[in-house]
Design a protein around this motif. Structure first.
Motif, mmCIF file in Angstrom:
data_model
loop_
_atom_site.group_PDB
_atom_site.id
_atom_site.type_symbol
_atom_site.label_atom_id
_atom_site.label_comp_id
_atom_site.label_asym_id
_atom_site.label_seq_id
_atom_site.Cartn_x
_atom_site.Cartn_y
_atom_site.Cartn_z
ATOM 1 N N ILE A 1 0.846 -1.198 0.000
ATOM 2 C CA ILE A 1 0.000 0.000 0.000
ATOM 3 C C ILE A 1 0.882 1.249 0.000
ATOM 4 C CG2 ILE A 1 -1.786 1.259 1.260
ATOM 5 C CD1 ILE A 1 -2.458 -1.456 2.647
ATOM 6 N N LEU B 1 1.062 4.593 1.110
ATOM 7 C CA LEU B 1 0.354 5.454 2.074
ATOM 8 C C LEU B 1 0.455 6.915 1.657
ATOM 9 C CD1 LEU B 1 1.598 3.844 5.409
ATOM 10 C CD2 LEU B 1 -0.638 3.531 4.352
ATOM 11 N N SER C 1 5.731 7.037 1.625
ATOM 12 C CA SER C 1 5.628 5.942 2.586
ATOM 13 C C SER C 1 4.881 4.754 2.000
ATOM 14 C CB SER C 1 4.909 6.430 3.843
ATOM 15 O OG SER C 1 4.881 5.378 4.781
ATOM 16 N N SER D 1 3.378 0.760 2.935
ATOM 17 C CA SER D 1 3.039 -0.204 3.973
ATOM 18 C C SER D 1 3.086 -1.612 3.390
ATOM 19 C CB SER D 1 1.633 0.095 4.510
ATOM 20 O OG SER D 1 1.189 -1.003 5.264
ATOM 21 N N VAL E 1 2.203 -4.169 5.353
ATOM 22 C CA VAL E 1 1.419 -4.919 6.332
ATOM 23 C C VAL E 1 0.652 -6.066 5.668
ATOM 24 C CG1 VAL E 1 -0.576 -4.716 7.866
ATOM 25 C CG2 VAL E 1 1.221 -2.997 7.934
ATOM 26 N N ARG E 2 0.157 -5.805 4.456
ATOM 27 C CA ARG E 2 -0.630 -6.824 3.745
ATOM 28 C C ARG E 2 0.194 -7.652 2.764
ATOM 29 N NH1 ARG E 2 -5.561 -7.173 6.270
ATOM 30 N NH2 ARG E 2 -6.661 -5.195 6.330
ATOM 31 N N ALA E 3 1.479 -7.365 2.675
ATOM 32 C CA ALA E 3 2.272 -8.017 1.621
ATOM 33 C C ALA E 3 2.515 -9.485 1.930
ATOM 34 C CB ALA E 3 3.589 -7.283 1.463
ATOM 35 N N ASP F 1 11.470 0.166 8.442
ATOM 36 C CA ASP F 1 11.197 -0.199 9.826
ATOM 37 C C ASP F 1 10.119 -1.273 9.831
ATOM 38 O OD1 ASP F 1 10.890 -0.356 12.502
ATOM 39 O OD2 ASP F 1 9.998 1.628 12.764
ATOM 40 N N GLN F 2 10.542 -2.502 9.983
ATOM 41 C CA GLN F 2 9.650 -3.668 9.965
ATOM 42 C C GLN F 2 8.787 -3.704 8.701
ATOM 43 O OE1 GLN F 2 8.092 -4.578 14.058
ATOM 44 N NE2 GLN F 2 9.083 -2.628 14.477
ATOM 45 N N GLU F 3 7.541 -3.239 8.784
ATOM 46 C CA GLU F 3 6.648 -3.368 7.611
ATOM 47 C C GLU F 3 6.375 -2.036 6.945
ATOM 48 O OE1 GLU F 3 3.673 -5.082 9.948
ATOM 49 O OE2 GLU F 3 4.186 -7.127 9.444
ATOM 50 N N LEU F 4 7.226 -1.070 7.228
ATOM 51 C CA LEU F 4 6.965 0.285 6.752
ATOM 52 C C LEU F 4 8.233 0.874 6.152
ATOM 53 C CD1 LEU F 4 4.271 1.831 7.134
ATOM 54 C CD2 LEU F 4 5.319 2.978 9.084
ATOM 55 N N THR G 1 9.613 4.689 4.935
ATOM 56 C CA THR G 1 9.283 6.122 4.888
ATOM 57 C C THR G 1 10.492 6.925 4.422
ATOM 58 O OG1 THR G 1 9.819 6.303 7.217
ATOM 59 C CG2 THR G 1 7.506 6.150 6.684
ATOM 60 N N THR H 1 11.119 11.084 4.490
ATOM 61 C CA THR H 1 10.542 12.388 4.820
ATOM 62 C C THR H 1 11.468 13.498 4.313
ATOM 63 O OG1 THR H 1 11.657 12.503 6.937
ATOM 64 C CG2 THR H 1 9.499 11.436 6.909
ATOM 65 N N PHE I 1 -0.815 -13.638 6.558
ATOM 66 C CA PHE I 1 -0.309 -12.278 6.684
ATOM 67 C C PHE I 1 0.627 -12.210 7.878
ATOM 68 C CE2 PHE I 1 -4.386 -11.440 4.540
ATOM 69 C CZ PHE I 1 -3.844 -10.895 3.402
ATOM 70 N N GLN J 1 3.459 -1.751 12.941
ATOM 71 C CA GLN J 1 3.108 -0.338 12.882
ATOM 72 C C GLN J 1 1.661 -0.205 12.433
ATOM 73 O OE1 GLN J 1 5.971 -1.258 10.854
ATOM 74 N NE2 GLN J 1 7.648 -0.011 11.611
ATOM 75 N N ILE K 1 -2.647 8.079 9.301
ATOM 76 C CA ILE K 1 -3.134 7.177 8.247
ATOM 77 C C ILE K 1 -2.841 5.746 8.678
ATOM 78 C CG2 ILE K 1 -0.941 7.466 6.957
ATOM 79 C CD1 ILE K 1 -2.604 7.244 4.389
ATOM 80 N N LYS L 1 -5.158 2.529 4.635
ATOM 81 C CA LYS L 1 -5.144 3.954 4.307
ATOM 82 C C LYS L 1 -6.335 4.728 4.878
ATOM 83 C CE LYS L 1 -3.583 5.359 0.294
ATOM 84 N NZ LYS L 1 -3.390 5.491 -1.158
#
Lengths: 793, 227
Positions: free
Chosen positions: A134, A136, A152, A154, A156-158, A183-186, A188, A190, B22, B27, B74, B79
């Protein structure tokens, strides 16, 4: 080594090739051939002065029935978007139907009716894994300030096979992956990570995802813009707008005829909170009173999915048995409340075009002919005249109330009335009137995994309303004086008064055999989506007299079933599709015999999303046969017994050798065997190969080869075309140059040269020069020279 | 031929029945935008720190907004967007159940604007306030919370609301309506009036604008929120 071997195998395939030629279409550009997304096609045109109308004729895998959509002609381009619900893997087949002003037709590619194969577009599937990653931030076309700069992702769903640490992020082509915080599942990035540089610019971020073995899985991209605080504040106004004005002047030199064209296009879009106001207009010097309109204009206001109102030209979409693909000039609107919705359209679908009086006749010397009619004697000093018929102004009204949002349930009822204005022209024949009523139903269960759709409609048509509705005296003269009919005249009058509220009642009203379902159109389909199988079963029935003026292209006098199964495997990388269709005609016994149309089709597609070509291989067998024996002395000449076998291959691959080369290879072969005393067999082969090389961000080159081989009634028609071209953009994108040379050899000889120069005079103002030359050896040299200006507001 | 068919069917079956698991979610949310003074606790055990764009929140994470401030967060799973208005405190939790991710936001006080994406069948999303538990499957609106009462102004979608202390007191709220529930579980539902609609519009304002007025005594700067 393996990579080179695959490249070698791929290029070895490219030994022969086929392609498309046309007297009117230079090429067709395709954007976004992805499952579930609308597919835009743009045809580059020439010999435009001869073109009256262009339609795309297309079908999805496993179906034998083609659908038509009118393309919008604007300058030297014709564009159309195939709706997202029709873009289904493995492929769409299409050809263009070009109607000329002299009434004749031509197809692109040529000779479709003689057995040439339509063009296939491979529809690639979406990776479930790329859906699972995703983005974000940013959103597509997001505008952000430097302080809010954020990229960013995500995961998380991968899927477990995705390796987040291998992800590559490119900002305007520059690899910024090293700046990312994983960082783990993210992931980013900035403003802080980017560093202290001025970020105000337009950006495209591309994200490439890899699996744990380092294999490329998919790409995601977003366009966004970083602006200063001041600009952001100005843009955050409640009222937003943007516009475009494009003007073109073009000179065409065709067969020593010089024609000068001018057209202007204006497009304005604005929004205020949830409301959107759009206006567009296209005016061209090709607009003529003796043709249907070329100009287009509309003004629309919209509030999300809730409300849409449009004045001007629209292509409303009702259930396809009722109204679909027709241009309506008038009012179109819809209100969707969820539990209750209403959709309506009212306006002109045919403009009046006056006929011509060629010759007059006295009562004594008049001849019997279709085009000789009675005329106004006091005006023309003769009672009869030979004419070229014009066409009546035709108005259409359609309305569809429906209940339910359509997410899981919707029940709709449609009513369509269309009538020719018999007084709109002087020299016309047989003004008509049409009424269609129908209903449609959608039911879905289990997150749309079970989907049932159904629609049915009944049509009534009056094929000549010039004499109006039968009056009482006329009814009496038939039913009172002819007692043998055993019908009460007063009953007929009652029925007439009832029906006359909807449609003109006279002897031309039909159908005459409604009890045989001759004017019924119906279809029902059930789709099941389980265990990676998408199975769709459809039943269709269309009586021989079914007709809606809102739908010009429906095949009638046909019924039967269509079964398609699309099996997805390996995370949508491998598709196996099989289809079977069995149709037959002569539903109301209006033909001498019944013809059976059977088609089986199969396709396998592989979209590896890694270092191997995307490949689609298709096969179809179509057998049409009627009940007559070829040797029958009386009816043998009507016998139909023909079989068409077709195989096709589409392969696309991005080769990385020094730079990126996007290549495509297509092969198509069809053989039609016709059992008849004449040799009606045909053979068609087509091979094409194209490569686009991206040498740097400013230079792109293209190279193409085409080989075409057609044999029809024993006569061969072979040609070979190659093309070479490129596009060069000067730094800062101020000036771009593109050109193409394309000669054809063999039974079709032609040389074409195209040049386009665009210069950005201002940031929002572009001026372009276009030149095209087409030379047919020993026949003619034609050219198009045009100047285009474009202003963005 | 039969052998090939059997092998083919086995392969297809094997390919299609491979289960997907999953990974657990660490996070839950990410700070997308901040205005003025916002503090966060990244996890339940972490120290409070100044919020920055791009900071992530894990289970037990907290967002605190001060006067004239706001934060947009978010959710990483889908999202969904939550705007934490001024003087608000929001805690966020997420647990994995089977294939689903159930997100819970605990709001002690303040105003939250929410645009929650439609949840997968296995997933869930709920707001917990001192007086109510609101379960959402995909909707947008505004939540106004204090220690005794919760107001839910719903623009679209559907929310199932039940009393925090007496689940038998519950109601379903539809788009275009307002629900008020207090700690005793009393529930009132009415249509959104003009004041409610203005409140929703105001709650959507997340951008700041400055207005400078030149006076004989100097420049008066007014900063305000807008859409």
């Amino acid at each position: 080594m393996k990579k080179f071997l695959m490249i070698l195998i791929y290029f070895v395939l490219v030994t022969n090739s086929i392609a498309q030629i046309s007297n009117f279409v230079s090429n067709v550009k395709i954007e976004n051939a992805i499952e579930g997304e609308s597919l835009k096609l743009t045809a580059e045109l020439y010999n435009i002065e001869n073109i009256y109308r262009i339609e795309i004729v297309y079908k999805t895998f496993g179906e034998s029935e083609y659908k038509n959509l009118e393309m919008v002609i604007s300058g030297t381009q014709a564009t159309v978007s195939i709706p997202s619900e029709e873009t289904i893997p493995p492929f769409i087949e299409y050809y263009l139907l070009i109607q000329l002003k002299d009434g004749s037709k031509q197809t692109y590619p040529l000779e479709i009716e003689q057995g040439a194969s339509p063009i296939q577009i491979a529809i690639s599937s979406k990776s479930e894994k790329s859906n699972q990653v995703i983005v974000l931030s940013p959103e597509e076309n997001e505008v952000m300030t430097e302080d809010d700069f954020l990229i960013s992702l995500s995961f998380v769903r991968a899927s477990d096979i995705i390796d987040i640490t291998r992800t590559k992020i490119f900002l305007n082509g520059i690899d910024i992956s090293s700046k990312a915080i994983v960082d783990q599942e993210l992931i980013t990035i900035t403003r802080e990570q980017i560093g202290d540089i001025n970020l105000e610019n337009d950006y495209k971020v591309e994200i490439k995802i890899y699996d744990k073995n380092g294999n490329f899985v998919s790409t995601l991209s977003r366009n966004f813009k970083v602006v200063s605080q001041q600009v952001a504040r100005a843009m955050e106004s409640e009222f937003k707008y943007m516009g475009l004005i494009k003007a073109e002047a073009r000179n065409e030199n065709t067969n020593s005829n010089q024609i000068f064209y001018k057209n202007i296009l204006a497009d304005f879009n604005s929004s205020f909170y949830e409301w959107q106001l759009n206006a567009n207009a296209y005016f061209t010097s090709e607009e003529k009173d003796n043709l249907q309109p070329f100009n287009r204009y509309s003004l629309s206001i919209q509030n999300g999915d809730l409300l849409s109102l449009k004045i001007g030209d629209a292509f409303p979409r009702f259930p396809n048995l009722i109204l679909d693909g027709k241009r309506v000039r008038g009012f179109t609107g819809e209100l969707n409340l969820g539990f209750f919705n209403i959709q309506t359209s009212y306006g002109e679908i045919n403009r009046k075009i006056e006929g011509k009086l060629l010759q007059t006749y006295s009562a004594n010397d008049v001849q019997l002919a279709n085009d000789i009619i009675s005329i106004n004697q006091s005006k023309y000093n003769a009672p009869f005249g030979k004419v070229i018929f014009g066409s009546f102004n035709r108005q259409l009204f359609a309305i569809r109330p429906s209940f339910g949002s359509g997410e899981n349930f919707q029940l709709g009822f449609s009513y369509l009335h269309s009538i020719d204005d018999k007084n709109s022209i002087e020299f016309g024949t047989r003004p008509k009137e049409n009424v269609v009523i129908g209903s449609d139903l959608k039911l879905s269960f289990d997150n749309n995994n079970i989907l049932l759709t159904s629609q049915a409609a009944v049509s009534v048509i009056n094929k000549d309303i010039s004499t109006g509705t039968l009056n009482d005296a006329q009814i009496d003269s038939i039913f009172t004086t002819n007692k043998d009919l055993n019908i009460n005249a007063s009953d007929v009058k009652k029925i007439r008064d009832l029906i006359d509220k909807f449609i003109t009642v006279n002897q031309y009203l039909g159908p005459w055999n409604p009890q045989k379902l001759s004017s019924l159109g119906a279809e029902s389909s059930l789709t099941l989506n389980y265990f990676n199988n998408n199975i769709k079963a459809t039943y269709i029935y269309r009586g021989n007299d079914y007709q809606s003026f809102g739908q010009s292209y429906l095949r009638t006098d046909i019924k039967g079933i269509n079964l398609i199964d699309r099996i997805r495997m390996l995370d949508n990388k491998l598709f196996l599709s099989v289809g079977y269709e069995s149709l037959k005609d002569n539903l109301q016994n209006t033909k001498l015999t019944t013809t059976q149309f059977n088609t089986i089709s199969a396709s396998i597609s592989y979209f590896p999303r890694m270092n191997f070509p995307n490949i689609t291989i298709g096969y179809s067998n179509n057998h049409n046969k009627n009940g007559f024996d070829l040797n029958d002395i009386q009816f043998g000449k009507y016998a139909i017994d023909e079989t068409t076998n077709r195989i096709s291959l589409i392969a696309t691959y991005d080769v990385f050798y020094l730079v990126k080369h996007s290549t495509s290879f297509t092969f198509s072969n069809s053989v039609r065997k016709v059992k008849s005393f004449q040799n009606g067999d045909s053979k068609y082969s087509n091979i094409s190969f194209n490569v686009s090389s991206y040498w740097n961000k400013n230079l792109v080159s293209t190279f193409g080869l085409i080989y075409n081989n057609l044999e029809y009634y024993g006569y061969p028609f072979n040609y070979f075309t190659f093309s070479i071209g490129g596009k060069y953009t000067l730094p800062e994108n101020k000036l771009s140059l593109s050109g193409n040379i394309s000669p054809s050899f063999g039974d079709f000889k032609r040389q074409t040269f195209e040049l386009l120069v665009s210069y950005n005079l201002l940031e929002n103002f572009v001026i372009s020069f276009q030149a095209r030359v087409f030379r047919i050896p020993d026949k003619s040299t034609n050219s198009i020279v045009g100047l285009i200006t474009r202003l963005n507001i | 031929m039969k052998i090939f068919l059997v092998i083919f069917l086995i392969v297809v079956f094997a390919l299609n029945t491979s289960a997907k698991n999953f990974p657990s979610s660490n996070q839950i949310a990410l700070i997308k935008k901040i205005v003025k003074e916002v503090h966060v606790k990244k996890t339940a055990d972490a120290q409070i720190e100044n919020a920055k764009v791009g900071v992530s929140l894990s289970d037990g994470g907290q967002v605190i907004t001060k006067s004239k401030s706001l934060a947009i967060i978010i959710l990483t799973k889908d999202k969904s967007l939550l705007t934490v208005r001024e003087n608000s405190i929001l805690n966020i939790y997420q647990r994995k159940e089977g294939r689903g991710l159930n997100t819970s936001t605990n709001i002690e006080k303040g105003v939250i604007t929410f645009k929650v994406e439609k949840q997968n069948v296995e997933d869930g999303f709920e707001f917990v306030t001192p007086s109510a538990v609101a379960s959402i499957r995909g909707t947008s609106g505004v939540l106004d919370v204090d220690s005794t009462e919760t107001d839910i102004l719903l623009e679209e979608g559907e929310v199932f609301v039940q009393s925090k202390f007496d689940p038998s007191k519950n109601a379903t709220l539809n788009g275009g309506k307002k629900l008020v529930i207090n700690v005793d579980g009393n529930i009132e539902i009415q249509d959104l009036d003009e004041n409610d609609k203005k409140k929703i519009d105001d709650a959507k304002k997340t951008n700041t604008k400055k207005l400078n007025i030149i006076t004989p005594y100097g420049i008066l700067e007014i900063e305000y929120l807008t859409n």
